[in-house]
Design an enzyme around this catalytic site. Structure first.
Site, PDB file in Angstrom:
ATOM      1  N   ALA A  69       0.765  -1.262   0.045  1.00  0.00           N
ATOM      2  CA  ALA A  69       0.009  -0.065  -0.054  1.00  0.00           C
ATOM      3  C   ALA A  69       0.925   1.153   0.112  1.00  0.00           C
ATOM      4  CB  ALA A  69      -0.852   0.135   0.970  1.00  0.00           C
ATOM      5  N   GLY A 112       0.692  -5.132   1.042  1.00  0.00           N
ATOM      6  CA  GLY A 112      -0.576  -5.172   0.278  1.00  0.00           C
ATOM      7  C   GLY A 112       0.011  -5.642  -1.254  1.00  0.00           C
ATOM      8  N   GLU A 115      -0.224  -9.584  -0.393  1.00  0.00           N
ATOM      9  CA  GLU A 115      -1.703  -9.667  -0.194  1.00  0.00           C
ATOM     10  C   GLU A 115      -2.241  -9.923  -1.599  1.00  0.00           C
ATOM     11  OE1 GLU A 115      -2.011  -6.390   2.752  1.00  0.00           O
ATOM     12  OE2 GLU A 115      -2.526  -8.013   3.935  1.00  0.00           O
ATOM     13  N   GLU A 135       4.599  -5.017   7.324  1.00  0.00           N
ATOM     14  CA  GLU A 135       3.768  -3.988   8.090  1.00  0.00           C
ATOM     15  C   GLU A 135       4.171  -3.561   9.497  1.00  0.00           C
ATOM     16  OE1 GLU A 135       2.651  -6.240   6.055  1.00  0.00           O
ATOM     17  OE2 GLU A 135       0.793  -5.193   4.718  1.00  0.00           O
TER      18      GLU A 135
HETATM   19  N1  CO8 Z   1       4.613   3.168  -0.521  1.00  0.00           N
HETATM   20  C1  CO8 Z   1       4.858   4.505  -1.253  1.00  0.00           C
HETATM   21  N2  CO8 Z   1       5.808   4.663  -1.864  1.00  0.00           N
HETATM   22  C2  CO8 Z   1       6.963   3.523  -1.950  1.00  0.00           C
HETATM   23  C3  CO8 Z   1       6.518   2.293  -1.357  1.00  0.00           C
HETATM   24  C4  CO8 Z   1       5.212   2.162  -0.765  1.00  0.00           C
HETATM   25  N3  CO8 Z   1       5.028   0.958  -0.067  1.00  0.00           N
HETATM   26  N4  CO8 Z   1       7.613   1.392  -1.715  1.00  0.00           N
HETATM   27  C5  CO8 Z   1       8.452   2.272  -2.271  1.00  0.00           C
HETATM   28  N5  CO8 Z   1       8.209   3.554  -2.351  1.00  0.00           N
HETATM   29  C6  CO8 Z   1       8.908   4.318  -3.186  1.00  0.00           C
HETATM   30  C7  CO8 Z   1      10.100   4.792  -2.396  1.00  0.00           C
HETATM   31  O1  CO8 Z   1       9.482   5.801  -1.450  1.00  0.00           O
HETATM   32  C8  CO8 Z   1      11.012   5.524  -3.615  1.00  0.00           C
HETATM   33  O2  CO8 Z   1      10.432   6.692  -3.909  1.00  0.00           O
HETATM   34  P1  CO8 Z   1      11.277   8.237  -3.891  1.00  0.00           P
HETATM   35  O3  CO8 Z   1      12.342   7.842  -4.907  1.00  0.00           O
HETATM   36  O4  CO8 Z   1      10.359   9.125  -4.164  1.00  0.00           O
HETATM   37  O5  CO8 Z   1      11.971   8.259  -2.484  1.00  0.00           O
HETATM   38  C9  CO8 Z   1      10.625   4.629  -4.881  1.00  0.00           C
HETATM   39  O6  CO8 Z   1       9.552   4.000  -4.484  1.00  0.00           O
HETATM   40  C10 CO8 Z   1      11.761   3.698  -4.706  1.00  0.00           C
HETATM   41  O7  CO8 Z   1      11.848   2.924  -3.379  1.00  0.00           O
HETATM   42  P2  CO8 Z   1      13.382   2.637  -2.700  1.00  0.00           P
HETATM   43  O8  CO8 Z   1      14.096   3.853  -3.019  1.00  0.00           O
HETATM   44  O9  CO8 Z   1      13.087   2.531  -1.381  1.00  0.00           O
HETATM   45  O10 CO8 Z   1      13.821   1.493  -3.499  1.00  0.00           O
HETATM   46  P3  CO8 Z   1      14.979   0.440  -2.953  1.00  0.00           P
HETATM   47  O11 CO8 Z   1      15.222  -0.460  -4.123  1.00  0.00           O
HETATM   48  O12 CO8 Z   1      16.203   0.951  -2.077  1.00  0.00           O
HETATM   49  O13 CO8 Z   1      14.078  -0.284  -1.765  1.00  0.00           O
HETATM   50  C11 CO8 Z   1      12.195  -1.609  -1.079  1.00  0.00           C
HETATM   51  C12 CO8 Z   1      13.023  -1.469  -2.485  1.00  0.00           C
HETATM   52  C13 CO8 Z   1      12.933  -2.542  -0.023  1.00  0.00           C
HETATM   53  C14 CO8 Z   1      10.957  -2.228  -1.702  1.00  0.00           C
HETATM   54  C15 CO8 Z   1      11.600  -0.539  -0.218  1.00  0.00           C
HETATM   55  O14 CO8 Z   1      11.052   0.506  -1.124  1.00  0.00           O
HETATM   56  C16 CO8 Z   1      10.693  -0.575   0.872  1.00  0.00           C
HETATM   57  O15 CO8 Z   1      11.019  -1.190   1.864  1.00  0.00           O
HETATM   58  N6  CO8 Z   1       9.358  -0.241   0.433  1.00  0.00           N
HETATM   59  C17 CO8 Z   1       8.223  -0.242   1.257  1.00  0.00           C
HETATM   60  C18 CO8 Z   1       7.703  -1.865   1.458  1.00  0.00           C
HETATM   61  C19 CO8 Z   1       6.684  -1.701   2.746  1.00  0.00           C
HETATM   62  O16 CO8 Z   1       6.778  -1.461   3.663  1.00  0.00           O
HETATM   63  N7  CO8 Z   1       5.576  -2.362   2.221  1.00  0.00           N
HETATM   64  C20 CO8 Z   1       4.321  -2.591   2.994  1.00  0.00           C
HETATM   65  C21 CO8 Z   1       3.553  -1.218   3.194  1.00  0.00           C
HETATM   66  S1  CO8 Z   1       2.151  -1.000   4.405  1.00  0.00           S
HETATM   67  C22 CO8 Z   1       0.984  -2.407   3.569  1.00  0.00           C
HETATM   68  O17 CO8 Z   1       1.097  -2.699   2.451  1.00  0.00           O
HETATM   69  C23 CO8 Z   1      -0.151  -2.176   4.360  1.00  0.00           C
HETATM   70  C24 CO8 Z   1      -1.321  -3.077   3.504  1.00  0.00           C
HETATM   71  C25 CO8 Z   1      -2.574  -2.864   4.260  1.00  0.00           C
HETATM   72  C26 CO8 Z   1      -3.574  -3.375   3.453  1.00  0.00           C
HETATM   73  C27 CO8 Z   1      -3.673  -3.229   2.166  1.00  0.00           C
HETATM   74  C28 CO8 Z   1      -4.673  -3.534   1.407  1.00  0.00           C
HETATM   75  C29 CO8 Z   1      -4.625  -4.377   0.265  1.00  0.00           C
END
Ligand code: CO8
Length: 261
Positions: A69, A112, A115, A135
């Protein structure tokens, strides 16, 4: 055809019998913002209504299936807004589609994203795919099946470990734990999923939908209720033209000509 900002939709396979939805929001690793989810919903409903289409493939990019998400959208949300607005409630469209949906997962399938893959009927993975429910690291918990579908797929101990640590697992682990059906070189996953979709599309779409419904009930019902439901649907197939055609074609040693009726 509608024009989309965050996804691409195509029809592949013989006669366009496989719908392909590609998540395409590379700037955020396909983070599942609300507009993206609305587009996925529309595309699924369109493919569901398209009588040529017998199966649907959902994929992302080589780097990310979907990184979860959208954390930027969630950062300032409050409980009352989530509760009253039923936050993320229409995510379940994937799980109510009647046609089989195959996830072709490369790269990150997190939160998500994981999921969403688990809402699909079959998951194929690229050998660099990573699955996780991170999460907990963000101070929240999975909200679209991560504690439920994952537990049913891989068991309590492994699911607890993934949900409580937030650690990712590899495609190989996901395969040996039964989360995914098979692992492929990254550039072949989508083609393999389309091949699988084509194979399914050769069968009666009506009977495929009944079969999918029955398998899904294994998650909802007790064994005796599930067996009863299955038996009744099995009986129902005897009211269809396709059951009659399928068995007649076998006896006549020819290919069946299904009419989805
Ligand atoms: N949301 C928003 N932006 C994101 C997300 C995200 N989940 N993941 C990555 N991005 C963005 C980053 O902010 C970055 O943007 P910017 O360049 O503007 O800073 C861009 O994508 C590239 O990401 P990274 O620079 O972080 O890339 P890396 O290769 O260094 O890392 C990772 C990749 C490991 C995937 C890292 O991006 C990461 O950890 N992302 C978050 C993963 C996460 O925590 N996901 C869970 C989110 S919570 C959730 O899903 C709750 C679900 C609840 C129910 C959903 C209903 C279906």
């Amino acid at each position: 055809a509608p024009t989309y900002e965050h996804i691409m939709v195509e029809k592949r396979g013989e006669g366009g019998n496989v719908g392909l939805i590609v998540l395409n929001r590379p700037s955020a690793l396909n983070a599942l913002c609300d507009p993206l989810m609305k587009e996925v919903k529309q595309a699924l409903l369109d493919l569901e209504a398209d009588s040529c289409v017998g199966a649907i493939v959902l994929t992302g990019s080589e780097k990310a299936f979907a990184a979860g998400a959208d954390i930027k959208d969630m950062q300032n949300k409050q409980f009352v807004e989530c509760y009253n607005g039923n936050f993320l409630n229409d995510w379940n469209v994937l799980s109510i589609v009647k046609k089989p949906v195959i996830a072709a997962v490369n790269g990150y399938a997190l939160g998500g994203g994981c999921e969403m893959a688990m809402m699909c009927d079959i998951i194929l993975a690229g050998d660099k795919a990573k699955f996780g429910q991170p999460e907990i690291v963000l101070g929240t918990i999975p909200g679209a099946g991560g504690t439920q579908r994952l537990t049913k797929a891989i068991g309590k101990s492994r699911s607890m470990q993934m949900c409580l640590t937030g650690d990712m697992i590899t495609a190989q682990q996901a395969s040996s734990w039964g989360l995914v059906s098979s692992v492929h070189p990254p550039d072949q996953v989508v083609d393999e999923a389309i091949k699988l979709g084509q194979k399914i599309s050769q069968h009666s779409k009506l009977i495929v939908a009944m079969c999918k419904e029955s398998v899904n009930n294994a998650y909802e019902l007790s064994l005796s209720e599930g067996l009863h439901f299955e038996k009744r649907l099995f009986h129902c197939t005897f009211s269809t033209n396709d059951r009659s055609e399928g068995m007649t074609a076998f006896i006549e040693k020819r290919k069946p000509n299904f009419t989805d009726s």
